[in-house]
Design a protein around this motif. Structure first.
Motif, PDB file in Angstrom:
ATOM      1  N   ASP A   1      -7.145  20.747  22.071  1.00 56.33           N
ATOM      2  CA  ASP A   1      -7.820  21.971  21.641  1.00 56.33           C
ATOM      3  C   ASP A   1      -7.850  23.022  22.742  1.00 56.33           C
ATOM      4  O   ASP A   1      -7.809  24.216  22.468  1.00 56.33           O
ATOM      5  N   VAL A   2      -7.932  22.585  23.985  1.00 57.73           N
ATOM      6  CA  VAL A   2      -7.947  23.550  25.092  1.00 57.73           C
ATOM      7  C   VAL A   2      -6.608  24.294  25.136  1.00 57.73           C
ATOM      8  O   VAL A   2      -6.558  25.515  25.312  1.00 57.73           O
TER       9      VAL A   2
ATOM     10  N   HIS B   1      -4.608  24.660  22.600  1.00 54.69           N
ATOM     11  CA  HIS B   1      -4.565  25.506  21.405  1.00 54.69           C
ATOM     12  C   HIS B   1      -5.346  26.796  21.626  1.00 54.69           C
ATOM     13  O   HIS B   1      -4.884  27.880  21.278  1.00 54.69           O
ATOM     14  N   ALA B   2      -6.538  26.653  22.211  1.00 57.81           N
ATOM     15  CA  ALA B   2      -7.366  27.834  22.462  1.00 57.81           C
ATOM     16  C   ALA B   2      -6.609  28.807  23.364  1.00 57.81           C
ATOM     17  O   ALA B   2      -6.608  30.019  23.134  1.00 57.81           O
ATOM     18  N   ALA B   3      -5.940  28.271  24.367  1.00 57.52           N
ATOM     19  CA  ALA B   3      -5.213  29.135  25.302  1.00 57.52           C
ATOM     20  C   ALA B   3      -4.064  29.850  24.595  1.00 57.52           C
ATOM     21  O   ALA B   3      -3.818  31.033  24.832  1.00 57.52           O
TER      22      ALA B   3
ATOM     23  N   ILE C   1      -4.618  27.157  33.297  1.00 55.38           N
ATOM     24  CA  ILE C   1      -5.532  26.231  32.628  1.00 55.38           C
ATOM     25  C   ILE C   1      -5.341  24.799  33.129  1.00 55.38           C
ATOM     26  O   ILE C   1      -6.278  24.172  33.626  1.00 55.38           O
TER      27      ILE C   1
ATOM     28  N   PRO D   1      -5.650  24.178  37.284  1.00 54.86           N
ATOM     29  CA  PRO D   1      -7.037  24.240  37.762  1.00 54.86           C
ATOM     30  C   PRO D   1      -7.914  23.127  37.196  1.00 54.86           C
ATOM     31  O   PRO D   1      -8.776  22.597  37.886  1.00 54.86           O
ATOM     32  N   MET D   2      -7.669  22.757  35.931  1.00 55.80           N
ATOM     33  CA  MET D   2      -8.485  21.688  35.356  1.00 55.80           C
ATOM     34  C   MET D   2      -8.144  20.345  35.980  1.00 55.80           C
ATOM     35  O   MET D   2      -8.954  19.423  35.984  1.00 55.80           O
TER      36      MET D   2
ATOM     37  N   LYS E   1     -17.539  17.263  39.202  1.00 59.58           N
ATOM     38  CA  LYS E   1     -17.768  18.236  38.144  1.00 59.58           C
ATOM     39  C   LYS E   1     -17.166  17.811  36.814  1.00 59.58           C
ATOM     40  O   LYS E   1     -17.763  17.959  35.782  1.00 59.58           O
TER      41      LYS E   1
ATOM     42  N   VAL F   1     -15.322  19.695  30.631  1.00 58.71           N
ATOM     43  CA  VAL F   1     -16.339  19.871  29.600  1.00 58.71           C
ATOM     44  C   VAL F   1     -15.735  19.572  28.253  1.00 58.71           C
ATOM     45  O   VAL F   1     -14.626  20.003  27.969  1.00 58.71           O
ATOM     46  N   LYS F   2     -16.440  18.810  27.464  1.00 57.68           N
ATOM     47  CA  LYS F   2     -15.853  18.542  26.147  1.00 57.68           C
ATOM     48  C   LYS F   2     -15.990  19.745  25.231  1.00 57.68           C
ATOM     49  O   LYS F   2     -16.829  20.586  25.427  1.00 57.68           O
TER      50      LYS F   2
END
Ligand SMILES: Nc1ncnc2c1ncn2[C@@H]1O[C@H](COP(=O)(O)OP(=O)(O)OP(=O)(O)O)[C@@H](O)[C@H]1O
Ligand SMILES: [Mg+2]
Lengths: 279, 395
Positions: free
Chosen positions: A170-171, A173-175, A189, A192-193, A275, A278-279
């Motif tokens: 989904d991340v 997809h969002a991007a 994305i 960095p993640m 850190k 995040v889901k």
């Protein structure tokens, strides 16, 4: 980090003893190296054991290490080579890993299989073909010869791919909906993640190429291109004898930057792991 | 104009057929809810509309323009994901600004340091920041702009996700179960906010949920989906009161609709559960049918006889203003559940025999295969009664 629960004293003592012993075992060679680098030649082969020298010979040893051979030059070479390798590795590995983790295309699994095979082949096995290739490309005895064989790292691709796979689709997809191109997704994305993985890989890469002796021994002749370990070896051959003090001083100087960099990165590393995403 | 239209869309993952021949037209500015159980293909349909997944066959158009093969970012669609999909390494402000930066700044202007030196970057950047702030304020997250998603609560993350979708004023807004991670109270509150958001923006909303209450309260129309098929697309009252088939009737409503097998005695009369009910359907004597009677369609009758069902009370659940009475009826395998208003129902206790009347036109007839048998007199939404019941049930 939370304090965690307290162990009962006997258990705590046992655990700490074990940890201290293992730690000490790992530390001994380094401590010994530093200790030797402080001693005059006469004390090095003495049968009695002492950590600190009776007669301090540090200045002589370190001066000799820094002046008799171009140690700063070797270290600079080490920095250039390790940095170039690391940057190029990340430039190659991150997009490749992204494609293997998140894109759907024919032959992806086969390609990943090849990466796994690459992971199994020790670099030494490839030394001869690489040497001949380097000869044909006429890049032997240049920085290129020291850098080029390591640019594609199967380990890096594998590590990044595993980490990228754990990032939800989904991340991505969002991007895409936000208008990022595939390469922008990789650099803005995914990387960095995946910072913890990137840092872990960087430590691994820098340490192994800073310390690499095998390939530089084959690839370069001229002193001005030598990375630190090869330089030290040259030093040993030239100076010979039983003058181990300066040699140990040079070795200490060579590992020092690694320790400093590692300590600096460690703080980051723990932070990055803490850190999480995040889901 | 940005209605959405699916024409015969099919999709399978390997051997699993996830969407079978889905056709659906959604009007510009409509709030349509896709309602269906987990795994029925709702998210897949949204992803196909957004261009994140390709359908195997069929076509999709947005605003009358075919978008097959058009990249996601060119479809003028924004989506709020089931998992929010925020970028954890960016602050809330950066999360919300990204879609605008990608659209308004050139690739050079987006470069980290160098970009800031280019003409126009500063002005565009300022505008973007101002818009992000305005949107964030409207959503009540203006004070969170400098936080990272990891430092937010579920409800706040949900708002950030909505904000990121909202800032760029898309023509179509897709929301994939945005409330599924929230607690019941927050969910009700966010429901209202989403409804208001739709009113304010006036753009097409496609909302996915498996929660009927959300579907019923929010939508202009509900599309009920099961196993990759659209069973019925209609306004909420109609879905509830006039289901097109048995599966829809059984999926909508809680407690579940009671299904009683019966036989037509003569035209307009059906023998069921040891009694006879008047149901105006066009079926001949001896035809086997199933009657669906919603728990709230029952009322207490004083005596047995035609038009009333008789059963033995198993147990009673007190739900405040309502009672759920579970009864055994002759010839019915599963217990029948009746929802009665507490004040109207006399003392009811387990073991007692109870007579229940059925409100006129509230027994829905189906064939044994599950197809709906419509009454001879065409159904018209008896607006008052139905909507009151909806409200009750949705609360
Ligand atoms: N990439 C994929 N590969 C294989 N199968 C998939 C893939 N994506 C979805 N599926 C399958 O397709 C079916 C529909 O999935 P989808 O995510 O659309 O369900 P959903 O209706 O959104 O469910 P939920 O309410 O749980 O989110 C599921 O059975 C799922 O296992
Ligand atoms: Mg879903």
């Amino acid at each position: 980090m939370s304090a965690g629960h307290r162990l009962a004293p006997p258990a705590a003592i046992a655990r700490h003893t074990l940890l201290l012993l293992t730690g000490a075992l790992v530390m001994v060679p380094f401590v010994w190296m530093v200790s030797l680098s402080l001693k005059p030649p006469g004390e090095i082969f003495r049968t009695s054991f002492s950590l600190l020298p009776e007669e301090w010979h540090a200045i002589e040893n370190y001066t000799k290490a820094l002046t008799e051979v171009p140690l700063p030059r070797y270290m600079l070479n080490g920095v250039i080579i390790s940095a170039a390798i690391l940057v190029l590795q990340i430039l190659v590995c991150a997009p490749a890993a992204y494609a293997l983790a998140k894109l759907d295309f024919r032959g992806r699994d086969a390609l990943f299989g090849l990466v796994l095979i690459g992971l199994l082949i020790p670099h030494q096995v490839l030394a001869l073909p690489l040497f001949i290739l380097g000869y044909n490309l006429d890049i032997l005895n240049t920085y290129a010869a020291l850098i080029f064989p390591f640019v594609v790292s199967p380990f890096g691709i594998f590590l990044f791919r595993q980490f990228f796979k754990s990032i939800p689709d989904d991340v991505v997809h969002a991007a895409r909906l936000d208008g990022l191109s595939e390469l922008a997704i990789v650099w803005k994305i995914m990387v960095p993640m995946a910072m913890p993985a990137v840092i872990a890989f960087s430590i691994f890469s820098v340490v192994s190429h800073w310390n690499d002796l095998f390939w530089p021994l084959i690839a370069v002749r001229s002193e001005s291109l030598m990375p630190p370990p090869l330089g030290i070896m040259a030093f040993k051959n030239e100076e010979a004898g039983n003058d181990y003090g300066p040699l140990m001083a040079a070795s200490t100087l060579v590992v020092l930057p690694l320790i400093v960099v590692f300590l600096a990165a460690q703080k980051w590393f723990v932070e990055g792991l803490g850190k999480g995403s995040v889901k | 104009m940005s209605g959405v239209s699916f024409q015969n869309v099919q999709k399978s993952f390997g051997p699993v057929s996830v969407l079978r021949d889905v056709s659906l037209d959604i009007a510009d500015g409509e709030f349509l809810t896709l309602l269906g159980p987990s795994g029925c293909g709702k998210s897949t349909l949204l992803r196909i509309l957004a261009g994140l997944e390709a359908q195997d066959s069929g076509s999709v158009s947005i605003g009358g323009r075919g978008v097959d093969g058009v990249r996601p970012k060119r479809r003028d669609i924004a989506m709020v994901f089931q998992s929010y999909a925020l970028y954890p390494h960016m602050t809330v402000a950066q999360n919300m600004a990204l879609p605008l930066r990608m659209r308004r700044l050139s690739p050079w202007q987006r470069l980290p340091v160098f970009g800031r030196l280019l003409p126009g970057t500063k002005r565009a950047g300022g505008e973007i920041a101002a818009e992000v702030e305005r949107t964030a304020k409207a959503l009540g997250i203006g004070h969170l702009l400098e936080r990272k998603p990891g430092q937010l609560s579920g409800g706040q993350r949900q708002r950030v996700a909505v904000g990121r979708a909202m800032v760029r004023h898309p023509a179509v807004f897709l929301m994939d179960e945005p409330l599924s991670n929230l607690d019941a109270k927050l969910r009700v509150q966010m429901r209202t906010e989403i409804k208001e958001l739709h009113k304010r923006l006036g753009v097409t909303f496609i909302y996915v949920t498996h929660d009927q209450a959300e579907a019923m309260t929010l939508s202009d129309r509900v599309a009920v989906m099961l196993d990759g098929e659209l069973l019925q697309v209609a306004p909420p009252q109609e879905i509830y009161a006039d289901p097109s088939e048995r599966r829809v009737a059984e999926f909508i409503g809680s407690p579940k609709i009671n299904m009683l097998d019966g036989v037509v005695r003569e035209r307009g009369l059906i023998d069921v559960a040891g009694s006879t009910l008047a149901v105006d359907i066009d079926r001949d004597q001896g035809a086997e049918v199933t009657l669906g009677i919603r728990p709230e369609a029952f009322h207490v009758a004083d005596r047995s006889g035609p038009g009333a069902l008789t059963g033995a009370v198993r147990f009673v659940e007190h739900m405040g203003s309502d009672l759920f009475v579970h009864l055994d009826m002759p010839g019915v395998a599963e217990p029948v559940i009746a929802r009665l208003l507490a004040e109207r129902a006399p003392q009811i206790s387990a073991g007692q025999t109870l007579h229940l009347g059925v409100r006129p036109n509230r027994a829905l007839a189906f064939t044994r295969e599950g197809a709906r048998i419509r009454p001879r007199v065409q159904w018209t939404p008896a607006a008052g009664a139905t909507v009151t019941h909806l409200r009750e049930y949705v609360q």
